[in-house]
Design a protein around this motif. Structure first.
Motif, PDB file in Angstrom:
ATOM      1  N   UNK A 166     -62.429  33.862  -7.637  1.00  0.00           N
ATOM      2  CA  UNK A 166     -63.435  33.125  -8.404  1.00  0.00           C
ATOM      3  C   UNK A 166     -63.022  31.686  -8.674  1.00  0.00           C
ATOM      4  N   UNK A 167     -61.723  31.413  -8.661  1.00  0.00           N
ATOM      5  CA  UNK A 167     -61.218  30.072  -8.957  1.00  0.00           C
ATOM      6  C   UNK A 167     -60.506  29.473  -7.754  1.00  0.00           C
ATOM      7  N   UNK A 168     -60.890  29.924  -6.567  1.00  0.00           N
ATOM      8  CA  UNK A 168     -60.186  29.511  -5.349  1.00  0.00           C
ATOM      9  C   UNK A 168     -60.239  27.996  -5.149  1.00  0.00           C
ATOM     10  N   UNK A 169     -61.389  27.400  -5.352  1.00  0.00           N
ATOM     11  CA  UNK A 169     -61.531  25.967  -5.075  1.00  0.00           C
ATOM     12  C   UNK A 169     -60.575  25.141  -5.935  1.00  0.00           C
ATOM     13  N   UNK A 170     -60.486  25.507  -7.198  1.00  0.00           N
ATOM     14  CA  UNK A 170     -59.614  24.778  -8.115  1.00  0.00           C
ATOM     15  C   UNK A 170     -58.143  24.976  -7.752  1.00  0.00           C
ATOM     16  N   UNK A 171     -57.749  26.201  -7.422  1.00  0.00           N
ATOM     17  CA  UNK A 171     -56.354  26.476  -7.080  1.00  0.00           C
ATOM     18  C   UNK A 171     -55.965  25.826  -5.760  1.00  0.00           C
ATOM     19  N   UNK A 172     -56.881  25.795  -4.803  1.00  0.00           N
ATOM     20  CA  UNK A 172     -56.619  25.111  -3.535  1.00  0.00           C
ATOM     21  C   UNK A 172     -56.416  23.615  -3.779  1.00  0.00           C
ATOM     22  N   UNK A 173     -57.231  23.015  -4.622  1.00  0.00           N
ATOM     23  CA  UNK A 173     -57.089  21.581  -4.914  1.00  0.00           C
ATOM     24  C   UNK A 173     -55.730  21.271  -5.524  1.00  0.00           C
ATOM     25  N   UNK A 174     -55.242  22.152  -6.392  1.00  0.00           N
ATOM     26  CA  UNK A 174     -53.913  21.950  -6.979  1.00  0.00           C
ATOM     27  C   UNK A 174     -52.815  22.101  -5.938  1.00  0.00           C
ATOM     28  N   UNK A 175     -52.985  23.040  -5.022  1.00  0.00           N
ATOM     29  CA  UNK A 175     -52.005  23.227  -3.960  1.00  0.00           C
ATOM     30  C   UNK A 175     -51.943  21.996  -3.057  1.00  0.00           C
ATOM     31  N   UNK A 176     -53.085  21.399  -2.771  1.00  0.00           N
ATOM     32  CA  UNK A 176     -53.123  20.173  -1.973  1.00  0.00           C
ATOM     33  C   UNK A 176     -52.437  19.037  -2.731  1.00  0.00           C
ATOM     34  N   UNK A 177     -52.701  18.940  -4.040  1.00  0.00           N
ATOM     35  CA  UNK A 177     -52.142  17.861  -4.841  1.00  0.00           C
ATOM     36  C   UNK A 177     -50.620  17.934  -4.912  1.00  0.00           C
ATOM     37  N   UNK A 178     -50.091  19.097  -5.270  1.00  0.00           N
ATOM     38  CA  UNK A 178     -48.647  19.194  -5.501  1.00  0.00           C
ATOM     39  C   UNK A 178     -47.869  19.584  -4.247  1.00  0.00           C
ATOM     40  N   UNK A 179     -48.554  20.159  -3.251  1.00  0.00           N
ATOM     41  CA  UNK A 179     -47.862  20.603  -2.051  1.00  0.00           C
ATOM     42  C   UNK A 179     -48.105  19.734  -0.844  1.00  0.00           C
ATOM     43  N   UNK A 180     -49.143  18.917  -0.874  1.00  0.00           N
ATOM     44  CA  UNK A 180     -49.450  18.061   0.254  1.00  0.00           C
ATOM     45  C   UNK A 180     -50.105  18.759   1.424  1.00  0.00           C
ATOM     46  N   UNK A 181     -50.454  20.012   1.265  1.00  0.00           N
ATOM     47  CA  UNK A 181     -51.028  20.768   2.382  1.00  0.00           C
ATOM     48  C   UNK A 181     -52.410  20.237   2.761  1.00  0.00           C
ATOM     49  N   UNK A 182     -52.720  20.204   4.046  1.00  0.00           N
ATOM     50  CA  UNK A 182     -54.116  20.003   4.433  1.00  0.00           C
ATOM     51  C   UNK A 182     -54.982  21.151   3.925  1.00  0.00           C
ATOM     52  N   UNK A 183     -56.247  20.862   3.688  1.00  0.00           N
ATOM     53  CA  UNK A 183     -57.160  21.897   3.220  1.00  0.00           C
ATOM     54  C   UNK A 183     -57.189  23.079   4.179  1.00  0.00           C
ATOM     55  N   UNK A 184     -57.049  22.814   5.473  1.00  0.00           N
ATOM     56  CA  UNK A 184     -57.083  23.883   6.476  1.00  0.00           C
ATOM     57  C   UNK A 184     -55.895  24.826   6.365  1.00  0.00           C
ATOM     58  N   UNK A 185     -54.860  24.437   5.635  1.00  0.00           N
ATOM     59  CA  UNK A 185     -53.723  25.322   5.356  1.00  0.00           C
ATOM     60  C   UNK A 185     -53.872  25.957   3.978  1.00  0.00           C
ATOM     61  N   UNK A 186     -54.179  25.144   2.967  1.00  0.00           N
ATOM     62  CA  UNK A 186     -54.195  25.626   1.586  1.00  0.00           C
ATOM     63  C   UNK A 186     -55.259  26.688   1.348  1.00  0.00           C
ATOM     64  N   UNK A 187     -56.459  26.491   1.888  1.00  0.00           N
ATOM     65  CA  UNK A 187     -57.543  27.442   1.624  1.00  0.00           C
ATOM     66  C   UNK A 187     -57.279  28.819   2.222  1.00  0.00           C
ATOM     67  N   UNK A 188     -56.870  28.930   3.481  1.00  0.00           N
ATOM     68  CA  UNK A 188     -56.571  30.269   4.014  1.00  0.00           C
ATOM     69  C   UNK A 188     -55.429  30.968   3.289  1.00  0.00           C
ATOM     70  N   UNK A 189     -54.455  30.208   2.805  1.00  0.00           N
ATOM     71  CA  UNK A 189     -53.334  30.837   2.092  1.00  0.00           C
ATOM     72  C   UNK A 189     -53.808  31.419   0.761  1.00  0.00           C
ATOM     73  N   UNK A 190     -54.714  30.731   0.078  1.00  0.00           N
ATOM     74  CA  UNK A 190     -55.270  31.291  -1.161  1.00  0.00           C
ATOM     75  C   UNK A 190     -56.065  32.552  -0.859  1.00  0.00           C
ATOM     76  N   UNK A 191     -56.819  32.542   0.241  1.00  0.00           N
ATOM     77  CA  UNK A 191     -57.535  33.757   0.653  1.00  0.00           C
ATOM     78  C   UNK A 191     -56.558  34.901   0.911  1.00  0.00           C
ATOM     79  N   UNK A 192     -55.419  34.589   1.525  1.00  0.00           N
ATOM     80  CA  UNK A 192     -54.402  35.621   1.770  1.00  0.00           C
ATOM     81  C   UNK A 192     -53.883  36.192   0.457  1.00  0.00           C
ATOM     82  N   UNK A 193     -53.696  35.329  -0.537  1.00  0.00           N
ATOM     83  CA  UNK A 193     -53.221  35.816  -1.832  1.00  0.00           C
ATOM     84  C   UNK A 193     -54.197  36.834  -2.419  1.00  0.00           C
TER      85      UNK A 193
END
Length: 467
Positions: A75-102
């Motif tokens: 339910x909060x995937x978009x927000x958590x992905x944005x934080x992962x991009x901010x602090x981890x530097x991941x491209x969205x194409x990496x961060x979003x699938x990893x959150x889905x995996x979680x």
């Protein structure tokens, strides 16, 4: 956004903070609470108070609540992905699938039941083996996949009946802190506590007498310190540590299929993956063709900030790792190894261009050390025995891959590789239903599957004389 600790079901802040750097720019963009001994003591006390009731909560209810954690993440995937991009530097194409995996991981683990094994059942005696929760767990997560690797520990410990104090890396705490605030109402008070802090907090946790188990993911060097710190109280340990993961490529493969698969197994998340391919051994007969195919992969790959549309590779997550990779590249150049590099953005971000190192010596730093970045040595071999010997000549043994169309050879080689997981004709094929752990200095214990849940339990054999 203000980020808080979670202690005993409530949000807290601290008098001091840690700065969070955007690795795409090198600039400080946020700050997180810096918990110390006082906050840790209160979190451990809360987890200790919550443990008896959580232990007695019916297993089906514990699993239902853990499954609900997956719903909250989704339910909060978009927000958590944005934080992962901010602090981890991941491209969205990496961060979003990893959150889905979680999300998938949590829901999958929540389907697993801990069995009672009956070893003997006859007119005279019945012998049962039960698994009881250990108690309070200190879970320490790394900076490369903060939420994903946190939920590996969190879900398994909670299903087993343990309570948890979870600590994200000080280099990437934001998404995990936010997850902690989102799930406060999902579990009884004190069952899940989340603390961020500086480099002093981890040692305070591993030495704290209130923990029954430490589950740590990080480097082998830090894993040794965790084991040493936990020794006085004989805490139970799960250590998922470094890997210098080898790929063995035999001459009967299709390069059109294997080169892209191996390129991304090595370069995905800019190589900052514990199970990334760290060194490739290629048979002499196809070595030159393989190099050409891998060069094409590099030339077709775009590196840029996490928020840049089309970026496929992002920056190194933190300055110390960036400097270490620069040192490895400098060593390669000083030894005149042949390099093929892609392009990287200019500026203050922590960018290392994707780099192939062609046939460096076996005793070179780039072969012997785990680089944890987008620098990939590719080494020749002549015989099957030579390839196996080279792959096994490492103090680490996390994962390995074998690439061949000859299934008899593939199985034979896989049996001889000294790794906790071996994949044939694929890479990074993790599953929540398959145990994962390293050999040698790559770790102690396993995560995932029923085996990983049982790591948070103690075995009790009950014998009843019925005659």
């Amino acid at each position: 956004m203000t980020f808080e600790l979670t202690i005993d079901g409530a949000g807290e802040t601290t008098a001091t903070f840690i700065d969070i750097v955007d690795p795409s720019t090198g600039a400080v963009t946020a700050r997180a609470p810096c918990a110390g001994a006082a906050e840790l003591d209160r979190a451990v006390a809360a987890a200790r108070r919550a443990f008896p009731a959580w232990r007695e909560t019916p297993p089906d209810e514990r699993r239902r609540l853990v499954g609900g954690l997956g719903d909250i993440l989704a339910a909060h995937a978009e927000e958590l992905v944005a934080l992962d991009i901010l602090e981890g530097g991941k491209p969205h194409a990496v961060a979003a699938p990893v959150l889905d995996l979680a999300v998938q991981w949590v829901k999958a683990l929540a389907t697993l039941e801990i069995p009672v094994r009956v070893l003997d059942d006859n007119p005279d005696r019945r012998v049962e083996v039960h698994h009881e929760p250990l108690g309070v767990v200190g879970a320490i997560a790394p900076w490369n996949f903060p939420v994903f690797l946190s939920v590996w520990k969190l879900a398994s410990a909670l299903i087993a009946g343990c309570t948890v104090v979870l600590k994200p890396s000080p280099l990437a705490p934001l998404a995990v802190l936010r997850m902690g605030s989102l799930i406060r109402d999902q579990f009884p008070k004190g069952v899940v506590n989340v603390l961020s802090g500086d480099d002093a907090l981890g040692p305070l946790m591993t030495a704290h007498e209130g923990f029954d188990k430490i589950s740590f993911t990080g480097s082998t060097a830090t894993g040794r310190k965790v084991m040493e710190s936990a020794a006085p109280t004989l805490k139970r340990l799960t250590l998922e540590l470094g890997g210098n993961d080898a790929a063995l490529v035999f001459p009967d493969v299709s390069l059109d299929a294997v080169a892209p698969a191996l390129f991304w197994s090595a370069m995905g998340n800019s190589g900052q993956v514990c199970i990334a391919t760290k060194r490739i051994y290629v048979h002499d007969d196809i070595y030159d063709d393989f190099i050409r195919a891998m060069r094409l992969q590099i030339d077709a790959t775009t590196m840029g900030p996490g928020g840049q549309p089309g970026a496929m590779l992002g920056p190194i997550q933190n300055a110390p790792q960036f400097q270490r990779l620069q040192s490895l590249l400098a060593d390669c150049r000083a030894n005149a190894y042949k390099l093929h590099q892609g392009t990287a953005p200019d500026g203050n971000g922590y960018f290392i261009p994707a780099t192939l190192v062609e046939n460096p010596p076996h005793d070179s730093r780039i072969v012997r050390e785990e680089q944890f970045g987008p620098i990939l040595p590719i080494v020749r071999f002549s015989t099957e025995d030579e390839a196996i010997a080279l792959a096994n000549d490492s103090p680490m043994g996390l994962t390995a891959t074998v690439w061949t169309q000859d299934m008899a050879r593939a199985r034979r080689v896989a049996q001889r590789l000294q790794s906790g997981n071996v994949w044939i004709n694929e890479a990074s094929a993790l599953s929540p239903f398959v145990p994962f752990g390293g050999r040698k200095q790559s770790g102690v214990g396993v995560e995932n599957a029923l085996d990983g849940i049982l790591e948070y339990t103690a075995v009790k054999a009950i014998t009843v004389r019925t005659a």
